[in-house]
Design a protein around this motif. Structure first.
Motif, short mmCIF file in Angstrom:
data_model
loop_
_atom_site.label_atom_id
_atom_site.label_comp_id
_atom_site.label_asym_id
_atom_site.label_seq_id
_atom_site.Cartn_x
_atom_site.Cartn_y
_atom_site.Cartn_z
N CYS A 264 0.99 -1.21 -0.05
CA CYS A 264 -0.03 0.06 0.19
C CYS A 264 0.69 1.13 0.15
O CYS A 264 0.55 2.32 -0.58
N ALA A 265 2.07 1.19 0.73
CA ALA A 265 2.99 2.25 0.73
C ALA A 265 3.66 2.46 -0.58
O ALA A 265 4.06 3.69 -0.90
N ALA A 266 4.12 1.35 -1.17
CA ALA A 266 4.98 1.27 -2.43
C ALA A 266 4.05 1.57 -3.59
O ALA A 266 4.84 1.84 -4.66
N SER A 267 2.94 1.10 -3.68
CA SER A 267 2.17 1.15 -5.05
C SER A 267 0.82 1.68 -4.77
O SER A 267 -0.03 1.23 -4.02
N ALA A 268 0.57 2.94 -5.48
CA ALA A 268 -0.90 3.31 -5.62
C ALA A 268 -1.77 2.48 -6.15
O ALA A 268 -2.99 2.60 -5.90
N GLU A 269 -1.37 1.79 -7.10
CA GLU A 269 -2.44 0.79 -7.86
C GLU A 269 -2.64 -0.35 -6.81
O GLU A 269 -3.89 -0.82 -6.67
N PHE A 270 -1.76 -0.75 -6.06
CA PHE A 270 -2.18 -1.65 -5.31
C PHE A 270 -3.23 -1.25 -4.03
O PHE A 270 -4.14 -2.06 -3.63
N GLU A 271 -2.96 0.00 -3.35
CA GLU A 271 -3.58 0.75 -2.75
C GLU A 271 -5.10 0.86 -3.07
O GLU A 271 -5.93 0.35 -2.27
#
Length: 290
Positions: free
Chosen positions: A205-212
Motif C-alpha cells: 500500500c505504501a509502495a504502489s498506488a495501484e495496489f492501494e
C-alpha cells in the motif's frame, strides 16, 4: 487493521458497490450521501435490525449466525467466492485465532523435485501470500529480473507491483494485478490475523498506488488456473495456461503450460535453453524507444 473490523470492512465495501436500482429499490429525488446502499437498506433486505447490522459493521458484534451470514450474502449479491469469504471472516473473527509467528516454511521436498521433473515447463512453489519458496530455472526466466532479488524478497505479488519489468512481462498487467490482490483478500478471510499478510499489504500500500486502490476495492477471488500472455525480451510473446496444485499446509505448486505442438510450446523449449546473456526486458524496452 483490527481483526474485529475485517468483517465490517468487507460488508461496507460490498454495500458501497451496489446501487439501489440493482436490488429493486426506488431512488428518491435528490443527492444520496452514500455511494451505494445505506446500512438500513441492507439491514431491511437481510431481515435484520438496523442496530444489529451497524454493530456488525463496527466490529461490536463478532459472532453472527450462519443464517445471518446467508441473509447478508443474498442482500449484497455475493458470488460463491465472496460468500465463502464472508463465512471465513466471521469464523476467524469470532474464534480470534492466534497470529502465526513461525518463520517462512521452506518448499516441500516433493514439490522441489516436481519443479525439476516438469522442465522446461516454468513452475514455482508459493506459500499463501505468494512468497516464492522455490522455482525451476524456467520459472525464474519467465519472471524476468526476479532472480536478481534476494531469495527472502522474492514474492510474486511484490514483483507484479514493484518490479520495473513486470508490466512488460505480463501483457495484461492489470488483470494479473487484480487477481493477485483478490487472492490476498481470500487469504485474509482464511487467516485474518496473519502477520505475513499484514506486513505485505502494508508494504505494498505504501509502495504502489495501484495496489492501494485495488486493496480498497475489495475484490475476493480464489486463485485458479488462468491463461496469461507473457512477453520475453529474447523470445517474444507467448500464451501459457497455469495449473495450480495446493497442499494441506498452504503451499501451491504453479506450472505454466503451453498447447502441444504450438509456437508457444516452442517458446518454452527455448526458455529452457537461454542463458544469462539474454537481454533483460528493461534493456529491450530501452532499445525500442525512438
Amino acid at each position: 487493521m483490527s481483526e474485529r473490523r475485517v468483517l465490517g470492512d468487507f460488508l461496507r465495501a460490498r454495500r458501497d458497490r451496489i446501487q439501489p436500482a440493482q436490488v429493486g429499490l426506488l431512488v428518491e429525488t435528490g443527492r444520496r450521501q452514500t455511494p451505494g446502499l445505506r446500512r438500513e437498506e441492507v439491514a431491511t433486505m437481510a431481515g435484520l435490525s438496523v442496530d444489529y447490522y451497524i454493530r456488525l459493521e463496527q466490529g461490536r458484534d463478532t459472532n453472527p449466525s450462519m443464517a445471518v451470514l446467508d441473509a447478508l450474502a443474498a442482500a449484497l449479491r455475493l458470488d460463491e467466492d465472496e460468500h465463502a469469504h464472508l463465512y471465513n471472516l466471521a469464523r476467524g473473527v469470532a474464534g480470534r485465532r492466534p497470529r502465526p509467528r513461525a518463520p517462512q516454511t521452506p518448499a516441500r521436498p516433493g514439490l522441489v523435485q516436481l519443479l525439476e521433473s516438469v522442465r522446461p515447463t516454468p513452475a514455482f512453489v508459493l506459500d499463501q501470500v505468494s512468497n516464492l519458496l522455490a522455482a525451476n530455472p524456467e520459472g525464474l526466466r519467465l519472471l524476468s529480473g526476479v532472480g536478481d532479488w534476494e531469495p527472502a524478497d522474492r514474492n510474486l505479488i511484490r514483483y507484479v507491483f514493484t518490479h520495473p519489468e513486470a508490466r512488460f512481462v505480463f501483457e495484461d498487467w492489470e488483470g494479473m494485478a487484480m487477481d493477485c490482490v483478490a487472492h490476498l483478500r481470500t487469504v485474509q478471510g482464511n487467516d485474518p490475523g496473519s502477520l505475513a499478510l499484514a506486513a505485505l499489504t502494508t508494504e505494498l500500500c505504501a509502495a504502489s498506488a495501484e495496489f492501494e486502490r485495488l486493496w480498497a476495492h475489495y475484490d475476493v477471488r480464489t486463485k485458479r488456473g488462468a491463461r496469461r500472455v507473457f512477453r520475453h525480451a529474447g523470445l517474444g510473446r507467448f500464451a501459457l495456461t497455469s495449473e495450480i496444485l495446493s497442499t494441506p499446509d498452504g503451499q501451491r505448486f504453479v506450472a505454466f503450460q503451453a498447447a502441444p505442438d504450438s509456437p508457444d510450446s516452442d517458446a518454452l523449449t527455448l526458455l529452457g535453453l537461454v542463458g544469462d546473456g539474454v537481454p533483460s526486458c528493461s534493456e529491450h524496452a530501452e532499445r525500442e524507444r525512438p
